[in-house]
Design a protein around this motif. Structure first.
Motif, PDB file in Angstrom:
ATOM      1  N   ILE A   5      43.850  46.680  44.785  1.00  9.23           N
ATOM      2  CA  ILE A   5      42.625  45.910  44.549  1.00  9.23           C
ATOM      3  C   ILE A   5      42.645  44.603  45.341  1.00  9.23           C
ATOM      4  O   ILE A   5      41.606  44.140  45.833  1.00  9.23           O
ATOM      5  N   HIS A  43      33.522  43.677  44.030  1.00 10.25           N
ATOM      6  CA  HIS A  43      32.559  43.583  42.926  1.00 10.25           C
ATOM      7  C   HIS A  43      32.168  44.981  42.437  1.00 10.25           C
ATOM      8  O   HIS A  43      32.037  45.209  41.224  1.00 10.25           O
ATOM      9  N   LYS A  60      34.862  46.282  40.241  1.00 11.54           N
ATOM     10  CA  LYS A  60      34.948  45.592  38.953  1.00 11.54           C
ATOM     11  C   LYS A  60      34.015  46.196  37.911  1.00 11.54           C
ATOM     12  O   LYS A  60      34.320  46.184  36.722  1.00 11.54           O
ATOM     13  N   PHE A  99      39.791  47.940  35.910  1.00 13.34           N
ATOM     14  CA  PHE A  99      39.595  47.367  37.235  1.00 13.34           C
ATOM     15  C   PHE A  99      39.147  45.911  37.131  1.00 13.34           C
ATOM     16  O   PHE A  99      39.575  45.052  37.909  1.00 13.34           O
ATOM     17  N   LEU A 100      38.270  45.647  36.158  1.00 15.51           N
ATOM     18  CA  LEU A 100      37.776  44.282  35.954  1.00 15.51           C
ATOM     19  C   LEU A 100      38.923  43.345  35.599  1.00 15.51           C
ATOM     20  O   LEU A 100      39.031  42.235  36.138  1.00 15.51           O
ATOM     21  N   GLU A 101      39.808  43.774  34.718  1.00 12.48           N
ATOM     22  CA  GLU A 101      40.936  42.940  34.291  1.00 12.48           C
ATOM     23  C   GLU A 101      41.882  42.645  35.460  1.00 12.48           C
ATOM     24  O   GLU A 101      42.321  41.513  35.643  1.00 12.48           O
ATOM     25  N   ALA A 156      41.166  42.748  38.643  1.00 11.75           N
ATOM     26  CA  ALA A 156      40.461  41.953  39.649  1.00 11.75           C
ATOM     27  C   ALA A 156      40.429  40.474  39.303  1.00 11.75           C
ATOM     28  O   ALA A 156      40.176  39.633  40.172  1.00 11.75           O
ATOM     29  N   GLN A 157      40.675  40.131  38.050  1.00  5.51           N
ATOM     30  CA  GLN A 157      40.673  38.730  37.627  1.00  5.51           C
ATOM     31  C   GLN A 157      42.056  38.095  37.664  1.00  5.51           C
ATOM     32  O   GLN A 157      42.205  36.923  37.315  1.00  5.51           O
TER      33      GLN A 157
END
Length: 242
Positions: free
Chosen positions: A31, A43, A46, A52-54, A56-57
């Protein structure tokens, strides 16, 4: 048609499941690579799933994200809250492009200036971010302190070897068009870098006038200190320093 849709959906679920089954460290690296190439592609990832969102942060990912297509947050406009939050997260993760932009905004935009902006520019320059190296190097050349000027020359020498100064001028100029530029943080140094102006060969005359050199224009007879004195003139004019 419905079978086609089911097939496409099953392929998407299968692909997502495969990605999620990767070891976390490998998924983090993957990622981060996607983010370093395209903020837009990151984006899209995410919004695929919570995992994936977690990932990516994570600071590691935020540090490497490309902000090429991310709008420059201007002092004249009220920024989108989500965009501002994302930008702050990038700064906190020491993403070099975000530090460069943060440094420009704080150093040149605040009514009374902000030394924190200079620190951001310095950190970004030390990571090798070329626009930050140019701006920070030129700020050091504006200094009254001899050692600071020497450090500024080193930054500019490094950029000169990469033959990118001409392109950096244009990039910095395009990004700084919306800045206030007149907060008094940048002051003209009346002492030239070259202390032999009367006898120095100095600068090449182009078409009957003094001119900034192109990246490929590297006449051995030119005085390096004169080179940076004339670069300073461009920098002063860029930020309305008289």
């Amino acid at each position: 048609m419905s079978s086609t849709i089911r097939l496409e959906n099953s392929e998407h679920v299968s692909s997502s499941s495969t990605m999620q089954s990767l070891p976390r460290e490998l998924l983090l690296d993957l990622i981060a690579i996607i983010g370093s190439r395209s903020f837009i592609d990151l984006h899209k990832m995410k919004v695929c799933c919570k995992d994936f969102l977690e990932v990516a942060q994570e600071s590691y990912v935020l540090q490497k994200i490309s902000l090429e297509n991310f709008p420059f947050i201007e002092w004249t406009r009220t920024p989108n809250e989500n965009a501002l939050l994302f930008f702050k997260q990038c700064v906190e993760s020491e993403n070099s492009e975000s530090l460069y932009r943060d440094g420009l905004l704080k150093y040149f935009n605040y009514p009374n200036g902000n030394i924190v902006g200079l620190v951001s520019l310095k950190i970004a320059a030390q990571t090798g971010h070329k626009e930050a190296m140019y701006v920070y190097g030129m700020i050091l050349l504006c200094s009254e302190d001899h050692e600071s000027r020497k450090q500024g020359v080193e930054y500019m020498r490094s950029l000169r070897k990469s033959k990118c100064i001409m392109s950096l001028r244009m990039k910095v100029q395009s990004l700084t068009n919306s800045l206030w530029k007149n907060n008094g943080m940048l002051v003209r140094n009346q002492t030239p870098i070259c202390n032999s102006k009367k006898t120095c060969y100095g600068w090449r005359v182009k078409e009957g006038r003094w001119s900034l050199l192109d990246d490929e224009d590297d006449d051995i007879k030119l005085c390096e200190n004169c080179r940076w004195d004339y670069e300073l003139e461009f920098f002063y004019n860029l930020f309305n320093v008289h």
